[in-house]
Write a protein that holds these residues in place. Structure first.
Motif, short mmCIF file in Angstrom:
data_model
loop_
_atom_site.label_atom_id
_atom_site.label_comp_id
_atom_site.label_asym_id
_atom_site.label_seq_id
_atom_site.Cartn_x
_atom_site.Cartn_y
_atom_site.Cartn_z
N ALA A 129 -15.50 -0.92 -0.66
CA ALA A 129 -16.34 -2.11 -0.73
C ALA A 129 -15.72 -3.21 -1.58
CB ALA A 129 -17.71 -1.75 -1.28
N SER A 130 -14.85 -2.84 -2.49
CA SER A 130 -14.20 -3.84 -3.34
C SER A 130 -13.29 -4.77 -2.54
CB SER A 130 -13.37 -3.16 -4.43
OG SER A 130 -12.16 -2.63 -3.91
N GLY A 131 -12.86 -4.30 -1.37
CA GLY A 131 -11.97 -5.10 -0.55
C GLY A 131 -10.52 -5.01 -0.95
N ASP A 132 -10.25 -4.32 -2.04
CA ASP A 132 -8.87 -4.20 -2.55
C ASP A 132 -8.81 -3.01 -3.51
OD1 ASP A 132 -6.24 -4.59 -3.28
OD2 ASP A 132 -6.64 -6.31 -4.57
N GLY A 133 -9.11 -1.84 -3.00
CA GLY A 133 -9.17 -0.66 -3.85
C GLY A 133 -7.83 0.05 -3.97
N THR A 134 -7.69 0.80 -5.05
CA THR A 134 -6.47 1.59 -5.27
C THR A 134 -6.84 2.96 -5.80
OG1 THR A 134 -5.13 -0.37 -5.79
CG2 THR A 134 -4.28 1.76 -6.51
N VAL A 135 -6.35 3.99 -5.13
CA VAL A 135 -6.49 5.37 -5.60
C VAL A 135 -5.14 5.82 -6.10
CG1 VAL A 135 -6.99 7.76 -4.97
CG2 VAL A 135 -8.32 5.90 -3.95
N VAL A 136 -5.08 6.24 -7.34
CA VAL A 136 -3.85 6.80 -7.90
C VAL A 136 -4.04 8.30 -8.07
CG1 VAL A 136 -2.25 6.83 -9.84
CG2 VAL A 136 -3.32 4.67 -9.13
N VAL A 137 -3.09 9.06 -7.55
CA VAL A 137 -3.08 10.51 -7.76
C VAL A 137 -1.89 10.83 -8.64
CG1 VAL A 137 -2.86 12.78 -6.69
CG2 VAL A 137 -4.19 10.99 -5.55
N LEU A 138 -2.17 11.34 -9.83
CA LEU A 138 -1.09 11.74 -10.72
C LEU A 138 -0.75 13.20 -10.39
CD1 LEU A 138 0.49 10.45 -13.12
CD2 LEU A 138 -0.88 11.95 -14.58
N SER A 139 0.32 13.38 -9.64
CA SER A 139 0.71 14.74 -9.27
C SER A 139 1.76 15.22 -10.25
CB SER A 139 1.21 14.78 -7.82
OG SER A 139 2.37 13.98 -7.64
N SER A 140 2.92 15.59 -9.77
CA SER A 140 3.98 16.12 -10.63
C SER A 140 5.18 16.40 -9.75
CB SER A 140 3.51 17.42 -11.29
OG SER A 140 4.59 18.13 -11.87
N THR A 141 6.35 16.47 -10.35
CA THR A 141 7.49 16.94 -9.57
C THR A 141 7.26 18.39 -9.12
OG1 THR A 141 8.64 17.52 -11.63
CG2 THR A 141 9.16 15.39 -10.63
N ALA A 142 6.32 19.08 -9.78
CA ALA A 142 5.93 20.42 -9.33
C ALA A 142 5.24 20.37 -7.98
CB ALA A 142 5.01 21.07 -10.36
N GLY A 143 4.75 19.20 -7.59
CA GLY A 143 4.13 19.05 -6.29
C GLY A 143 5.11 18.79 -5.18
N LEU A 144 6.39 18.71 -5.54
CA LEU A 144 7.43 18.41 -4.56
C LEU A 144 8.45 19.53 -4.43
CD1 LEU A 144 8.05 14.71 -5.67
CD2 LEU A 144 6.47 15.54 -3.90
N SER A 145 8.61 20.33 -5.46
CA SER A 145 9.53 21.47 -5.41
C SER A 145 9.07 22.51 -6.42
CB SER A 145 10.97 21.04 -5.70
OG SER A 145 11.07 20.51 -7.00
N THR A 146 9.49 23.73 -6.21
CA THR A 146 8.98 24.82 -7.05
C THR A 146 9.97 25.23 -8.13
OG1 THR A 146 7.93 27.00 -6.95
CG2 THR A 146 9.89 26.66 -5.57
N TYR A 147 9.53 26.09 -9.01
CA TYR A 147 10.40 26.67 -10.04
C TYR A 147 9.80 28.00 -10.48
CZ TYR A 147 6.92 24.56 -13.23
OH TYR A 147 5.76 24.19 -13.86
N GLU A 148 10.64 28.87 -10.99
CA GLU A 148 10.19 30.20 -11.40
C GLU A 148 9.17 30.11 -12.53
OE1 GLU A 148 13.72 33.26 -11.21
OE2 GLU A 148 14.48 31.29 -11.80
N GLY A 149 8.12 30.89 -12.42
CA GLY A 149 7.08 30.89 -13.44
C GLY A 149 6.07 29.77 -13.29
N GLY A 150 6.25 28.95 -12.25
CA GLY A 150 5.34 27.83 -12.09
C GLY A 150 4.42 27.95 -10.91
N GLY A 151 4.37 29.13 -10.27
CA GLY A 151 3.67 29.29 -9.01
C GLY A 151 2.29 28.67 -8.90
N GLY A 152 1.41 29.01 -9.82
CA GLY A 152 0.04 28.51 -9.73
C GLY A 152 -0.05 27.02 -9.90
#
Length: 254
Positions: free
Chosen positions: A128-151
Protein backbone atom coordinates in the motif's frame (compact mmCIF):
# COMPACT_ATOMS: atom_id res chain seq x y z
CA UNK A 1 8.64 7.36 -0.92
CA UNK A 2 11.09 9.64 0.84
CA UNK A 3 12.94 8.37 3.90
CA UNK A 4 11.63 11.45 5.65
CA UNK A 5 8.10 10.11 5.42
CA UNK A 6 8.74 6.37 5.62
CA UNK A 7 8.52 3.94 8.51
CA UNK A 8 11.07 1.14 8.81
CA UNK A 9 10.48 -1.95 10.95
CA UNK A 10 13.62 -3.71 12.16
CA UNK A 11 13.36 -7.13 13.82
CA UNK A 12 15.98 -8.37 16.24
CA UNK A 13 16.88 -4.76 16.97
CA UNK A 14 18.05 -5.30 20.54
CA UNK A 15 21.74 -5.73 19.66
CA UNK A 16 24.30 -6.36 16.94
CA UNK A 17 23.33 -5.85 13.31
CA UNK A 18 19.71 -5.06 14.15
CA UNK A 19 20.57 -2.23 16.53
CA UNK A 20 23.21 -0.86 14.15
CA UNK A 21 20.72 -0.95 11.26
CA UNK A 22 18.11 0.89 13.30
CA UNK A 23 20.66 3.62 14.02
CA UNK A 24 21.65 3.90 10.36
CA UNK A 25 18.05 4.10 9.13
CA UNK A 26 17.14 6.64 11.80
CA UNK A 27 20.09 8.79 10.70
CA UNK A 28 18.81 8.49 7.12
CA UNK A 29 15.49 10.01 8.19
CA UNK A 30 13.30 6.97 8.70
CA UNK A 31 10.87 6.60 11.56
CA UNK A 32 12.13 3.33 13.02
CA UNK A 33 10.07 0.71 14.83
CA UNK A 34 12.37 -1.50 16.88
CA UNK A 35 11.24 -5.03 17.66
CA UNK A 36 12.91 -7.79 19.67
CA UNK A 37 12.12 -10.18 22.48
CA UNK A 38 14.19 -8.15 24.96
CA UNK A 39 11.93 -5.22 25.64
CA UNK A 40 14.40 -3.38 27.87
CA UNK A 41 17.03 -3.35 25.12
CA UNK A 42 14.80 -1.96 22.37
CA UNK A 43 13.28 0.59 24.74
CA UNK A 44 16.77 1.82 25.64
CA UNK A 45 17.69 2.10 21.96
CA UNK A 46 14.46 3.90 21.13
CA UNK A 47 15.16 6.36 23.96
CA UNK A 48 18.70 6.89 22.65
CA UNK A 49 17.46 7.62 19.13
CA UNK A 50 14.67 9.87 20.33
CA UNK A 51 17.11 11.85 22.45
CA UNK A 52 19.17 12.39 19.30
CA UNK A 53 16.18 13.88 17.50
CA UNK A 54 15.03 10.81 15.59
CA UNK A 55 11.61 9.15 15.55
CA UNK A 56 11.77 5.72 17.16
CA UNK A 57 9.43 3.36 19.00
CA UNK A 58 10.06 0.03 20.71
CA UNK A 59 7.93 -3.10 20.66
CA UNK A 60 8.52 -6.38 22.50
CA UNK A 61 8.02 -9.01 19.82
CA UNK A 62 8.91 -12.64 19.22
CA UNK A 63 8.71 -13.17 15.46
CA UNK A 64 8.00 -16.88 15.95
CA UNK A 65 4.73 -16.02 17.74
CA UNK A 66 2.30 -15.52 14.85
CA UNK A 67 -0.51 -14.14 17.01
CA UNK A 68 1.84 -11.54 18.48
CA UNK A 69 3.15 -10.64 15.03
CA UNK A 70 -0.37 -10.16 13.69
CA UNK A 71 -1.26 -8.00 16.68
CA UNK A 72 1.84 -5.89 16.12
CA UNK A 73 0.96 -5.39 12.45
CA UNK A 74 -2.61 -4.45 13.35
CA UNK A 75 -1.38 -1.86 15.87
CA UNK A 76 0.60 0.14 13.34
CA UNK A 77 -0.84 3.40 12.13
CA UNK A 78 -0.09 4.41 8.57
CA UNK A 79 2.13 2.86 5.95
CA UNK A 80 5.26 0.80 6.39
CA UNK A 81 7.94 1.50 3.82
CA UNK A 82 10.73 -0.85 4.85
CA UNK A 83 10.91 -4.18 6.67
CA UNK A 84 14.32 -5.44 7.75
CA UNK A 85 14.14 -9.14 8.64
CA UNK A 86 17.16 -9.31 10.91
CA UNK A 87 15.99 -11.56 13.77
CA UNK A 88 17.84 -14.87 13.60
CA UNK A 89 20.77 -16.74 15.03
CA UNK A 90 22.69 -19.98 15.30
CA UNK A 91 22.78 -22.70 17.94
CA UNK A 92 25.55 -25.25 18.18
CA UNK A 93 28.22 -26.42 15.74
CA UNK A 94 27.70 -30.15 15.92
CA UNK A 95 27.96 -32.50 12.95
CA UNK A 96 24.73 -33.75 11.41
CA UNK A 97 25.24 -37.19 13.00
CA UNK A 98 25.03 -35.83 16.56
CA UNK A 99 23.22 -32.49 16.26
CA UNK A 100 20.30 -31.80 18.58
CA UNK A 101 17.04 -31.69 16.59
CA UNK A 102 15.73 -29.13 19.08
CA UNK A 103 18.48 -26.73 18.02
CA UNK A 104 17.60 -27.23 14.37
CA UNK A 105 13.93 -26.61 15.11
CA UNK A 106 14.70 -23.40 17.01
CA UNK A 107 16.91 -22.10 14.20
CA UNK A 108 14.32 -22.95 11.57
CA UNK A 109 11.55 -21.25 13.52
CA UNK A 110 13.35 -17.94 13.95
CA UNK A 111 15.35 -17.75 10.73
CA UNK A 112 12.64 -19.07 8.40
CA UNK A 113 9.20 -18.98 10.00
CA UNK A 114 10.00 -15.70 11.74
CA UNK A 115 10.77 -14.12 8.36
CA UNK A 116 7.60 -15.62 6.93
CA UNK A 117 5.43 -14.41 9.81
CA UNK A 118 6.45 -10.77 9.85
CA UNK A 119 6.71 -10.50 6.07
CA UNK A 120 3.21 -11.88 5.54
CA UNK A 121 1.81 -9.63 8.26
CA UNK A 122 3.35 -6.42 6.89
CA UNK A 123 3.18 -7.11 3.16
CA UNK A 124 -0.23 -5.42 2.71
CA UNK A 125 1.13 -2.22 4.28
CA UNK A 126 4.36 -2.42 2.31
CA UNK A 127 2.40 -2.80 -0.91
CA UNK A 128 0.00 0.00 0.00
CA UNK A 129 2.95 2.34 0.50
CA UNK A 130 3.52 2.26 -3.25
CA UNK A 131 7.25 1.85 -2.72
CA UNK A 132 7.89 -0.92 -0.22
CA UNK A 133 11.13 -2.75 0.52
CA UNK A 134 11.59 -6.12 2.19
CA UNK A 135 15.11 -6.87 3.37
CA UNK A 136 16.05 -10.43 4.28
CA UNK A 137 19.28 -10.69 6.21
CA UNK A 138 20.46 -14.17 5.33
CA UNK A 139 24.09 -15.27 5.44
CA UNK A 140 26.78 -16.77 3.28
CA UNK A 141 25.59 -19.92 5.09
CA UNK A 142 22.48 -19.58 2.95
CA UNK A 143 24.55 -19.96 -0.20
CA UNK A 144 27.05 -22.69 0.66
CA UNK A 145 27.62 -25.14 3.47
CA UNK A 146 30.41 -25.89 5.92
CA UNK A 147 31.15 -28.64 8.42
CA UNK A 148 29.41 -28.22 11.75
CA UNK A 149 26.99 -25.71 10.32
CA UNK A 150 24.21 -28.03 9.14
CA UNK A 151 21.28 -26.67 11.10
CA UNK A 152 22.18 -23.03 10.59
CA UNK A 153 22.93 -23.64 6.92
CA UNK A 154 19.52 -25.28 6.45
CA UNK A 155 17.81 -22.34 8.13
CA UNK A 156 19.65 -19.67 6.17
CA UNK A 157 19.09 -21.53 2.91
CA UNK A 158 15.41 -21.29 3.83
CA UNK A 159 15.67 -17.53 4.33
CA UNK A 160 17.46 -17.23 0.99
CA UNK A 161 14.69 -19.16 -0.76
CA UNK A 162 11.99 -16.98 0.82
CA UNK A 163 13.67 -13.88 -0.60
CA UNK A 164 14.19 -15.44 -4.02
CA UNK A 165 10.64 -16.77 -4.26
CA UNK A 166 8.99 -13.62 -2.91
CA UNK A 167 10.84 -11.53 -5.50
CA UNK A 168 9.36 -13.69 -8.26
CA UNK A 169 5.87 -13.57 -6.80
CA UNK A 170 5.89 -9.78 -6.30
CA UNK A 171 7.20 -8.98 -9.75
CA UNK A 172 5.01 -6.14 -11.01
CA UNK A 173 4.03 -4.99 -7.51
CA UNK A 174 5.59 -1.89 -5.92
CA UNK A 175 7.73 -3.88 -3.48
CA UNK A 176 11.43 -4.67 -3.74
CA UNK A 177 12.98 -7.73 -2.12
CA UNK A 178 16.62 -7.31 -1.10
CA UNK A 179 18.79 -10.05 0.35
CA UNK A 180 21.97 -9.19 2.25
CA UNK A 181 24.22 -12.19 2.95
CA UNK A 182 27.06 -11.38 5.37
CA UNK A 183 30.06 -13.59 5.95
CA UNK A 184 32.12 -13.39 9.14
CA UNK A 185 30.74 -10.64 11.38
CA UNK A 186 32.08 -10.13 14.89
CA UNK A 187 29.34 -8.95 17.22
CA UNK A 188 28.99 -9.12 20.99
CA UNK A 189 26.52 -12.00 20.98
CA UNK A 190 26.33 -14.13 17.81
CA UNK A 191 29.13 -16.62 18.49
CA UNK A 192 28.60 -16.51 22.26
CA UNK A 193 24.95 -17.46 21.80
CA UNK A 194 25.88 -20.18 19.32
CA UNK A 195 28.19 -21.77 21.88
CA UNK A 196 25.81 -21.20 24.78
CA UNK A 197 27.95 -18.67 26.59
CA UNK A 198 31.29 -20.44 26.12
CA UNK A 199 33.54 -17.43 25.59
CA UNK A 200 36.57 -19.53 24.69
CA UNK A 201 34.80 -21.31 21.84
CA UNK A 202 33.27 -18.04 20.66
CA UNK A 203 36.67 -16.36 20.58
CA UNK A 204 38.13 -19.13 18.41
CA UNK A 205 35.72 -18.23 15.61
CA UNK A 206 37.55 -14.94 15.10
CA UNK A 207 41.03 -15.99 16.28
CA UNK A 208 43.75 -14.48 14.10
CA UNK A 209 41.31 -12.65 11.81
CA UNK A 210 42.60 -9.09 11.81
CA UNK A 211 39.41 -7.39 10.73
CA UNK A 212 36.18 -9.36 10.62
CA UNK A 213 33.12 -7.37 9.63
CA UNK A 214 31.40 -5.30 12.28
CA UNK A 215 27.67 -4.87 12.84
CA UNK A 216 27.95 -1.34 11.47
CA UNK A 217 29.60 -2.59 8.27
CA UNK A 218 26.52 -4.70 7.59
CA UNK A 219 24.13 -1.97 8.71
CA UNK A 220 25.77 0.48 6.31
CA UNK A 221 25.35 -2.07 3.51
CA UNK A 222 21.66 -2.49 4.34
CA UNK A 223 21.07 1.25 4.47
CA UNK A 224 22.83 1.69 1.11
CA UNK A 225 20.74 -1.01 -0.56
CA UNK A 226 17.49 0.37 0.86
CA UNK A 227 18.34 3.92 -0.25
CA UNK A 228 18.78 3.07 -3.95
CA UNK A 229 16.24 4.67 -6.32
CA UNK A 230 12.90 2.87 -6.29
CA UNK A 231 13.49 1.21 -9.67
CA UNK A 232 16.81 -0.29 -8.51
CA UNK A 233 16.66 -3.65 -6.71
CA UNK A 234 19.74 -5.13 -5.07
CA UNK A 235 18.64 -8.75 -5.42
CA UNK A 236 21.51 -10.32 -3.50
CA UNK A 237 24.54 -8.68 -1.95
CA UNK A 238 27.25 -10.85 -0.39
CA UNK A 239 29.55 -8.98 1.98
CA UNK A 240 32.60 -10.55 3.61
CA UNK A 241 35.76 -9.31 5.28
CA UNK A 242 38.80 -9.29 3.00
CA UNK A 243 40.30 -12.09 5.08
CA UNK A 244 37.44 -14.46 4.21
CA UNK A 245 37.36 -15.96 0.72
CA UNK A 246 34.61 -18.48 1.50
CA UNK A 247 32.88 -20.11 4.44
CA UNK A 248 35.78 -22.53 4.74
CA UNK A 249 38.77 -20.38 3.71
CA UNK A 250 39.79 -17.64 6.12
CA UNK A 251 43.19 -16.01 6.49
CA UNK A 252 44.33 -16.07 10.11
CA UNK A 253 47.45 -14.43 11.47
CA UNK A 254 48.45 -16.73 14.31
Amino acid sequence: MSARTATAVVTGASSGIGAATARRLAEAGYRVLLTARREDRVEALAAELTASGHEASAYALDVTDRAAVDAFAASLDGEVGVLVNNAGGALGADPVASADPADWRTMFEVNVLGVLNITQALLPALTASGDGTVVVLSSTAGLSTYEGGGGYVVAKHGAHVIAETLRLELCGDPVRVIEIAPGMVKTDEFATTRFRGDQEKAAKVYAGVAEPLTADDVAETIAWAVSRPAHVNIDLLVVRPRAQASNSKVHREL
